[in-house]
Design a protein around this motif. Structure first.
Motif, PDB file in Angstrom:
ATOM      1  N   SER A  59      -0.513 -11.291  12.157  1.00 40.53           N
ATOM      2  CA  SER A  59      -0.834 -10.297  13.187  1.00 40.53           C
ATOM      3  C   SER A  59       0.003  -9.037  12.988  1.00 40.53           C
ATOM      4  N   GLU A  60      -0.349  -7.981  13.701  1.00 41.40           N
ATOM      5  CA  GLU A  60       0.400  -6.731  13.609  1.00 41.40           C
ATOM      6  C   GLU A  60       1.841  -6.939  14.048  1.00 41.40           C
TER       7      GLU A  60
ATOM      8  N   VAL B 260      -9.748  -3.191  -2.181  1.00 39.80           N
ATOM      9  CA  VAL B 260      -9.993  -4.195  -1.149  1.00 39.80           C
ATOM     10  C   VAL B 260      -9.658  -3.641   0.229  1.00 39.80           C
ATOM     11  N   THR B 261      -8.483  -3.035   0.365  1.00 38.67           N
ATOM     12  CA  THR B 261      -8.039  -2.589   1.682  1.00 38.67           C
ATOM     13  C   THR B 261      -8.866  -1.412   2.199  1.00 38.67           C
ATOM     14  N   LEU B 262      -9.368  -0.571   1.318  1.00 34.26           N
ATOM     15  CA  LEU B 262     -10.240   0.506   1.782  1.00 34.26           C
ATOM     16  C   LEU B 262     -11.591  -0.040   2.221  1.00 34.26           C
ATOM     17  N   ASP B 263     -12.040  -1.130   1.590  1.00 37.52           N
ATOM     18  CA  ASP B 263     -13.278  -1.773   2.018  1.00 37.52           C
ATOM     19  C   ASP B 263     -13.094  -2.531   3.325  1.00 37.52           C
ATOM     20  N   HIS B 264     -11.838  -2.806   3.668  1.00 43.65           N
ATOM     21  CA  HIS B 264     -11.520  -3.513   4.915  1.00 43.65           C
ATOM     22  C   HIS B 264     -10.468  -2.713   5.689  1.00 43.65           C
TER      23      HIS B 264
ATOM     24  N   THR C 277       4.547  -6.360  -0.022  1.00 42.29           N
ATOM     25  CA  THR C 277       4.200  -6.778   1.337  1.00 42.29           C
ATOM     26  C   THR C 277       3.193  -7.914   1.379  1.00 42.29           C
ATOM     27  N   GLU C 278       2.588  -8.248   0.241  1.00 40.64           N
ATOM     28  CA  GLU C 278       1.526  -9.255   0.272  1.00 40.64           C
ATOM     29  C   GLU C 278       2.046 -10.678   0.443  1.00 40.64           C
TER      30      GLU C 278
ATOM     31  N   LEU D 232      -5.377  -0.784   8.425  1.00 40.66           N
ATOM     32  CA  LEU D 232      -4.842  -0.109   9.600  1.00 40.66           C
ATOM     33  C   LEU D 232      -3.796  -0.955  10.316  1.00 40.66           C
ATOM     34  N   VAL D 233      -4.051  -2.260  10.424  1.00 41.20           N
ATOM     35  CA  VAL D 233      -3.085  -3.148  11.079  1.00 41.20           C
ATOM     36  C   VAL D 233      -1.765  -3.129  10.312  1.00 41.20           C
ATOM     37  N   GLN D 234      -1.852  -3.199   8.989  1.00 37.54           N
ATOM     38  CA  GLN D 234      -0.629  -3.217   8.197  1.00 37.54           C
ATOM     39  C   GLN D 234       0.132  -1.908   8.306  1.00 37.54           C
ATOM     40  N   VAL D 235      -0.564  -0.791   8.199  1.00 39.11           N
ATOM     41  CA  VAL D 235       0.109   0.502   8.253  1.00 39.11           C
ATOM     42  C   VAL D 235       0.718   0.742   9.633  1.00 39.11           C
ATOM     43  N   ARG D 236       0.013   0.358  10.687  1.00 40.95           N
ATOM     44  CA  ARG D 236       0.574   0.502  12.036  1.00 40.95           C
ATOM     45  C   ARG D 236       1.857  -0.325  12.163  1.00 40.95           C
ATOM     46  N   ALA D 237       1.829  -1.555  11.620  1.00 38.53           N
ATOM     47  CA  ALA D 237       3.008  -2.417  11.675  1.00 38.53           C
ATOM     48  C   ALA D 237       4.184  -1.780  10.937  1.00 38.53           C
TER      49      ALA D 237
END
Length: 758
Positions: free
Chosen positions: A482-483, A534-538, A470-471, A543-548
């Protein structure tokens, strides 16, 4: 001494051939060490002897004299693979006097081995009349000199053998080693392509007319965009639309509002167009090269190629004579790029070789998709001198054979014919399940990247996606997507494979895989801030990615979320908490969507020992064998110097894989493989024997693996596994696997030419 070493190496590198290089060595070393004699003996493995190739101080009539492998002091230096320092050489029991050499008057002797990639190339000797030992400084200098010159001599020897072949005086087949890029064997005529321009050679220069420079830039950008469009059109018949869309990305990068705008800004500050282009391209190249993910870091090659093409137009160097491509074309370049592929008619391209690059470069990935045998990283290949020569490309073992003998060519032609016949017969397996002869069901999935070849994957019978990176959408933007943008991208993937499952790895950046708009600089990026860290620190990014992802799965319910680079339970629990939170937020928006299964990637050694703990908390586990092997063995798999140490059949790797699947199944968790091992026929047999539920691989390999597994029993595979796990050598394990598979009638799939080489 450092300056002396540097000067000598530079002079040797500039030599026209091997003999000239050796004569420079003996002269320069003799002068630097103030000795009376310096000689070089080269070892011939076929004749099992040393030949005095060059000397300054001995009688020139001795040049060409030979010593057997264990004969004389020279032979002893080679056998022991260490220096021999004597104050009176003649008194040593192994001393062998070379008749007519005139060395009887020299007493002091110092010989050091010349070794390249563990192979003895020869011996470097200095001698003096005085009865004395050479001191530590002198010995250290000669050892350092030998180590510095080993690669140069090896390259010169290879080039010399190529020259002998060109004149018909070859006595043996010459082999150049690289890294396997795309599997298969090809026989064809070499065509060498050179990049149109070299950015690094462009100097800074004030712009005499800023408006004119801007105009020239726009004209060049427009010309390259047109070239890329033409290239994409030529490749359209060979690649699916998803892969061709890569060229749209490149054209977008060259848009007046993208790279064009950055270059224009620098021009307006007073720099000429070529210098401004160099600055911008080099900055983008550095950004990509810093990225840890091999797939993404290799994009630097693509950006550099775009810059070169723009520069070529700026330099008005468009009147180059058109290349004529033979019917069986083997494309050679110092650094192959995707755009170069489009310059060769697809029906004529049979193989490729790149001096630079790795098996993770985009060219290698495209080559695998196109089914073109490819060798990457052939660093010793004298590529500038092989245009028009017949070559054999062994993409299975990463080898190149220029001007092969009749016997070698005949062997490989048979391999090519058998492979073509075998692959043609695999099409009937597309809709058949992968079931062993004793009814063991194995699911075969595919790994996908930026340009997901959905049609190719499904045409080959893929039953799902084991890894979707996904990166990549984050990489082609100048900001975080964006989401809504992410949702649209993920929805396309999920719909394409529905109802089959699609495993989406959460954003895997950090360390030396920094985004241009999210820079990360570290001393040791491979062990740094990356992946889930990185993602846990941000959490705002996570959250935006998982919601998407969850929103994209509405009505499809085929999403699986996978967490990369986990190394402790706390990370998994924190990530699960955020995923549940994101799901709750989506549901609160009125969307009736299920919570997707969540899994983790096992790719660091620490995770191997925490499999049971992970399995109690997640729905599935997936092993990234590429990174797991690399970390377990502490070997950079793209480094040619240690490439032989990277081996998926290493006993420690097999032990770890066996332990993982046992622990996962003990906790009731499904476990899959999404690394390159899954696409290796011999490895697939062992993985099935271990009990892996899913094998995920490149779509090209899927039919071959299905054929193998449908022609074996799981019981036979387990018996074979029991046999090889007692072995302590990766190469012995691999040879045993290949032998047993041939005995079982699976020889068709073992297309490597190992039997003819070893």
């Amino acid at each position: 001494m450092l300056n002396v070493l540097r000067v000598i190496v530079q002079k040797v590198n500039a030599a026209k051939d091997l003999q000239a290089a050796l004569e420079i060595i003996v002269h320069e070393v003799r002068v630097a060490m103030k000795t009376e004699v310096c000689s070089v003996f080269l070892y011939d493995n076929d004749e099992n002897c040393y030949t005095l190739m060059a000397s300054e101080g001995l009688n020139q009539s001795a040049i060409g004299m030979k010593l057997l492998r264990s004969e004389g002091l020279v032979g002893q230096v080679g056998l022991r693979e260490e220096p021999i320092n004597l104050q009176d050489a003649a008194s040593h029991p192994k001393y062998r006097y070379l008749k007519e050499s005139g060395e009887e008057r020299f007493h002091a002797f110092l010989g050091v081995p010349i070794i390249h990639h563990r192979a003895i190339l020869g011996v470097l000797v200095v001698q003096q009349q005085e009865v004395r030992f050479f001191d530590e400084t002198e010995e250290s200098f000669l050892v350092t000199m030998s180590a510095q010159l080993a690669a140069v001599i090896a390259h010169a020897e290879a080039s010399g053998s190529l020259t002998r072949q060109e004149t018909g005086r070859a006595t043996k087949d010459t082999r150049f080693a690289g890294v396997a890029g795309a599997p298969g064997v090809a026989i064809g005529e070499a065509v060498v392509l050179s990049p149109p321009a070299y950015l690094s050679a462009v100097p800074d220069r004030p712009a005499e007319d800023i408006k004119l420079e801007v105009k020239r830039l726009r004209r060049a950008l427009k010309a390259v965009r047109k070239d890329l469009k033409h290239t994409a059109k030529k490749l359209a018949a060979s690649l699916p639309p998803e892969e061709i869309a890569l060229f749209d990305v490149y054209r977008g990068m060259l848009d007046d509002n993208a790279i064009g705008a950055e270059v224009r800004t620098i021009i307006e500050q007073g720099q000429w167009a070529q210098g401004a282009l160099r600055q911008v391209i080099e900055e983008h190249v550095k950004t990509f090269e810093m990225m840890e993910d091999p797939y993404l870091s290799e994009r630097a090659t693509d950006v550099r190629d775009l810059g070169r093409r723009v520069l070529s137009h700026l330099q008005q160097d468009d009147n180059v004579e058109e290349v004529v491509y033979p019917d069986q074309c083997v494309l050679i370049a110092e650094e192959l790029t995707p755009a170069m592929l489009g310059e060769v008619p697809r029906d004529k391209l049979v193989g490729m070789v790149s001096v630079k690059g790795s098996g993770n470069s985009h060219v290698a990935i495209l080559a695998r998709a196109m089914g073109v045998p490819t060798v990457m990283g052939a660093v010793d290949l004298p590529f500038t001198r092989i245009s028009g020569i017949e070559l054999i490309i062994d993409g299975n073992l990463g080898r190149v054979y220029p001007s092969p003998s009749v016997e070698l060519r005949g062997y490989y032609q048979e391999v090519v014919d058998q492979e073509r016949e075998f692959v043609a017969g695999l099409e009937v397996l597309r809709d058949k399940p992968c079931i062993t002869t004793d009814e063991t069901r194995v699911s075969l999935w595919v790994n996908t990247g930026l340009m997901t070849d959905v049609a190719r994957s499904l045409d080959r019978g893929a039953e799902g996606v084991g890894l979707y990176r996904t990166e990549v959408p984050f990489m082609i933007r100048e900001r975080f997507p964006s989401e809504k943008e992410q949702q649209e991208i993920y929805r396309e993937q999920l719909q394409a494979f529905a109802p089959f499952p699609v495993t989406m790895r959460t954003l895997d950046i950090g360390g030396d895989k920094a985004l241009s708009y999210f820079p990360i600089k570290e001393d040791n990026p491979f062990l740094g801030w990356r992946g889930i860290r990185v993602t846990l620190d941000h959490p705002e990014i996570f959250l935006v990615q998982v919601r998407a992802m969850i929103k994209a799965s509405l009505g499809l319910n085929n999403l699986r979320i996978m967490l990369p680079m986990v190394c402790n339970v706390a990370e998994v629990e924190e990530a699960l908490h955020l995923i549940h939170r994101a799901h709750g937020e989506v549901v609160s928006e009125g969307m009736d969507v299920k919570l997707p299964p969540v899994g983790v990637m096992i790719e660091v050694p620490a995770a191997v020992y925490l499999v049971r703990d992970f399995a109690r908390r997640v729905d599935f586990l997936s092993i990234g064998t590429n990174d797991l092997t690399q970390y377990l063995l502490a070997v950079d798999r793209n480094n040619p110097r240690v490439a032989e140490l990277y081996h998926s059949f290493h006993p420690a790797v097999l032990a770890a894989l066996g332990s993982i699947v046992r622990d996962a199944h003990a906790e009731g968790a499904a476990v899959s493989i999404c690394g390159e091992m899954a696409g290796d026929p011999a490895a697939a047999v062992l993985l099935v024997a271990m009990g892996y539920d899913v094998l995920s691989m490149n779509a090209t390999n899927l039919p071959r693996i299905k054929w193998v597994l449908r022609n074996i029993s799981a019981q036979w595979a387990r018996e074979l596994l029991e046999k090889v796990v007692t072995m302590d050598n990766a190469f012995v394990i691999q040879s045993t696997m290949e032998l047993e598979m041939r005995k079982a009638g699976l020889g068709k799939v073992m297309v490597s030419a190992r039997a003819s080489q070893d």
